[in-house]
Design a protein around this motif. Sequence first.
Motif, PDB file in Angstrom:
ATOM      1  N   LEU A  99       0.794  -1.227  -0.026  1.00  0.00           N
ATOM      2  CA  LEU A  99      -0.034  -0.047  -0.087  1.00  0.00           C
ATOM      3  C   LEU A  99       0.807   1.330  -0.008  1.00  0.00           C
ATOM      4  O   LEU A  99       0.727   2.306  -0.578  1.00  0.00           O
ATOM      5  CB  LEU A  99      -0.890  -0.046   1.178  1.00  0.00           C
ATOM      6  N   LEU A 100       1.792   1.248   0.687  1.00  0.00           N
ATOM      7  CA  LEU A 100       2.857   2.357   0.790  1.00  0.00           C
ATOM      8  C   LEU A 100       3.478   2.705  -0.649  1.00  0.00           C
ATOM      9  O   LEU A 100       3.722   3.751  -0.818  1.00  0.00           O
ATOM     10  CB  LEU A 100       3.828   2.327   1.961  1.00  0.00           C
ATOM     11  N   VAL A 101       4.055   1.415  -1.299  1.00  0.00           N
ATOM     12  CA  VAL A 101       4.472   1.702  -2.671  1.00  0.00           C
ATOM     13  C   VAL A 101       3.686   2.355  -3.474  1.00  0.00           C
ATOM     14  O   VAL A 101       3.925   3.036  -4.275  1.00  0.00           O
ATOM     15  CB  VAL A 101       4.929   0.031  -3.101  1.00  0.00           C
ATOM     16  N   TYR A 102       2.305   1.987  -3.265  1.00  0.00           N
ATOM     17  CA  TYR A 102       1.131   2.405  -4.175  1.00  0.00           C
ATOM     18  C   TYR A 102       1.174   4.068  -3.939  1.00  0.00           C
ATOM     19  O   TYR A 102       1.255   5.090  -4.714  1.00  0.00           O
ATOM     20  CB  TYR A 102      -0.144   1.900  -3.871  1.00  0.00           C
ATOM     21  N   LEU A 103       1.237   4.477  -2.679  1.00  0.00           N
ATOM     22  CA  LEU A 103       0.985   5.752  -2.389  1.00  0.00           C
ATOM     23  C   LEU A 103       2.207   6.594  -2.491  1.00  0.00           C
ATOM     24  O   LEU A 103       2.173   7.783  -3.083  1.00  0.00           O
ATOM     25  CB  LEU A 103       0.676   5.967  -0.652  1.00  0.00           C
ATOM     26  N   ILE A 104       3.596   6.071  -2.473  1.00  0.00           N
ATOM     27  CA  ILE A 104       4.573   6.966  -2.934  1.00  0.00           C
ATOM     28  C   ILE A 104       4.622   6.897  -4.490  1.00  0.00           C
ATOM     29  O   ILE A 104       5.120   8.003  -4.686  1.00  0.00           O
ATOM     30  CB  ILE A 104       5.868   5.907  -2.398  1.00  0.00           C
ATOM     31  N   ILE A 112       5.077  14.854 -11.258  1.00  0.00           N
ATOM     32  CA  ILE A 112       5.790  14.926 -12.307  1.00  0.00           C
ATOM     33  C   ILE A 112       4.833  15.155 -13.403  1.00  0.00           C
ATOM     34  O   ILE A 112       4.948  16.135 -14.316  1.00  0.00           O
ATOM     35  CB  ILE A 112       6.552  13.683 -12.701  1.00  0.00           C
ATOM     36  N   TYR A 113       3.488  14.354 -13.369  1.00  0.00           N
ATOM     37  CA  TYR A 113       2.490  14.560 -14.668  1.00  0.00           C
ATOM     38  C   TYR A 113       1.234  15.337 -13.965  1.00  0.00           C
ATOM     39  O   TYR A 113       0.861  14.971 -12.599  1.00  0.00           O
ATOM     40  CB  TYR A 113       2.066  13.228 -14.909  1.00  0.00           C
ATOM     41  N   LEU A 114       0.508  15.955 -14.648  1.00  0.00           N
ATOM     42  CA  LEU A 114      -0.677  16.479 -14.300  1.00  0.00           C
ATOM     43  C   LEU A 114      -1.882  15.450 -14.432  1.00  0.00           C
ATOM     44  O   LEU A 114      -2.888  15.924 -13.972  1.00  0.00           O
ATOM     45  CB  LEU A 114      -0.748  17.696 -15.282  1.00  0.00           C
ATOM     46  N   ASN A 115      -1.839  14.665 -15.175  1.00  0.00           N
ATOM     47  CA  ASN A 115      -3.102  13.620 -15.312  1.00  0.00           C
ATOM     48  C   ASN A 115      -3.136  12.852 -14.175  1.00  0.00           C
ATOM     49  O   ASN A 115      -2.519  11.503 -13.873  1.00  0.00           O
ATOM     50  CB  ASN A 115      -2.874  12.855 -16.647  1.00  0.00           C
ATOM     51  N   ILE A 116      -4.090  13.358 -13.109  1.00  0.00           N
ATOM     52  CA  ILE A 116      -4.365  12.566 -12.268  1.00  0.00           C
ATOM     53  C   ILE A 116      -4.879  11.084 -12.338  1.00  0.00           C
ATOM     54  O   ILE A 116      -4.540  10.155 -11.650  1.00  0.00           O
ATOM     55  CB  ILE A 116      -5.355  13.158 -10.938  1.00  0.00           C
ATOM     56  N   GLU A 117      -5.808  10.964 -13.390  1.00  0.00           N
ATOM     57  CA  GLU A 117      -6.378   9.589 -13.575  1.00  0.00           C
ATOM     58  C   GLU A 117      -5.250   8.533 -14.040  1.00  0.00           C
ATOM     59  O   GLU A 117      -5.186   7.256 -13.497  1.00  0.00           O
ATOM     60  CB  GLU A 117      -7.422   9.816 -14.794  1.00  0.00           C
ATOM     61  N   ARG A 118      -4.616   9.111 -14.941  1.00  0.00           N
ATOM     62  CA  ARG A 118      -3.436   8.453 -15.406  1.00  0.00           C
ATOM     63  C   ARG A 118      -2.538   7.736 -14.331  1.00  0.00           C
ATOM     64  O   ARG A 118      -1.746   6.813 -14.395  1.00  0.00           O
ATOM     65  CB  ARG A 118      -2.790   8.940 -16.769  1.00  0.00           C
ATOM     66  N   ASN A 119      -2.123   8.755 -13.642  1.00  0.00           N
ATOM     67  CA  ASN A 119      -1.252   8.502 -12.313  1.00  0.00           C
ATOM     68  C   ASN A 119      -1.623   7.459 -11.347  1.00  0.00           C
ATOM     69  O   ASN A 119      -0.765   6.639 -10.885  1.00  0.00           O
ATOM     70  CB  ASN A 119      -1.142   9.966 -11.657  1.00  0.00           C
ATOM     71  N   ARG A 120      -2.966   7.351 -11.271  1.00  0.00           N
ATOM     72  CA  ARG A 120      -3.650   6.192 -10.398  1.00  0.00           C
ATOM     73  C   ARG A 120      -3.334   4.875 -10.942  1.00  0.00           C
ATOM     74  O   ARG A 120      -2.974   3.974 -10.412  1.00  0.00           O
ATOM     75  CB  ARG A 120      -5.089   6.373 -10.236  1.00  0.00           C
ATOM     76  N   TRP A 121      -3.163   4.841 -12.378  1.00  0.00           N
ATOM     77  CA  TRP A 121      -3.130   3.521 -12.997  1.00  0.00           C
ATOM     78  C   TRP A 121      -1.673   3.213 -13.011  1.00  0.00           C
ATOM     79  O   TRP A 121      -1.162   2.163 -12.741  1.00  0.00           O
ATOM     80  CB  TRP A 121      -3.609   3.772 -14.342  1.00  0.00           C
ATOM     81  N   LEU A 122      -0.746   4.340 -13.061  1.00  0.00           N
ATOM     82  CA  LEU A 122       0.589   4.220 -13.066  1.00  0.00           C
ATOM     83  C   LEU A 122       1.186   3.553 -11.961  1.00  0.00           C
ATOM     84  O   LEU A 122       1.921   2.567 -11.848  1.00  0.00           O
ATOM     85  CB  LEU A 122       1.393   5.425 -13.639  1.00  0.00           C
ATOM     86  N   ALA A 123       0.579   4.265 -10.713  1.00  0.00           N
ATOM     87  CA  ALA A 123       0.986   3.604  -9.276  1.00  0.00           C
ATOM     88  C   ALA A 123       0.363   2.176  -8.945  1.00  0.00           C
ATOM     89  O   ALA A 123       0.995   1.663  -8.408  1.00  0.00           O
ATOM     90  CB  ALA A 123       0.239   4.754  -8.241  1.00  0.00           C
TER      91      ALA A 123
END
Length: 206
Positions: A99-104, A112-123
């Motif tokens: 879970l911490l790896v996901y949050l980090i 780095i990126y502005l696309n919050i939706e994409r960032n969730r999938w990358l994380a």
Amino acid sequence: MLKKNLPAVLLVIILLSVYAIYSFGFSGLLYYDDFRPLGALEQVKDFPSAMHYVFNETSGPLGRPISMLSFLLNINDWNNDNLSGFFRFNTIIHLLNGLLVYLISLKLFNLIYLNIERNRWLALSVCSLWVVSPLLISTQLIAIQRMTSLSGLFVYVGLLGYLKGLEIQRYNEKKGLITQFFSIFICTLLAMFSKENGILLPVFVL
């Protein structure tokens, strides 16, 4: 709404699935490194003997008292020959680390990126690859290796606190710097007293 929360739902499913897979190993055995530090649990009868157990370990130069304290939570498992309790606890730490790896990862991508939706999938992708890695199985299913994962837990908390401090710095520089300093300082100490390689937290931050 469902689309927005789908990464979080999948994260929960992945973590529960990993727990289910690891549970097949809860019937495992002890290994040679386990016997000396865990065998001393037999001598714990009261508060003074518990403190002696916590503060007199010789696995490392600092004694690793936080890790030893965590093993006291399994004293009934040891006395009842129920080793599954050790492995279950280790696996829960592994899932918390996931879970911490996901949050980090999410914090890093958001910086780095502005696309919050994409960032969730990358994380979610980073977390998934990390939490299912077969390289980590031995850490969770060897009882004494809790020292490693517990030290990692505090390292990850420190990294997350540092990244949170970076966010705060955008609108309050002093508060952000204080958050970063105490996150690194406190979590480095906690990580070190779990296992000495936790001293590397400031290096990871740099």
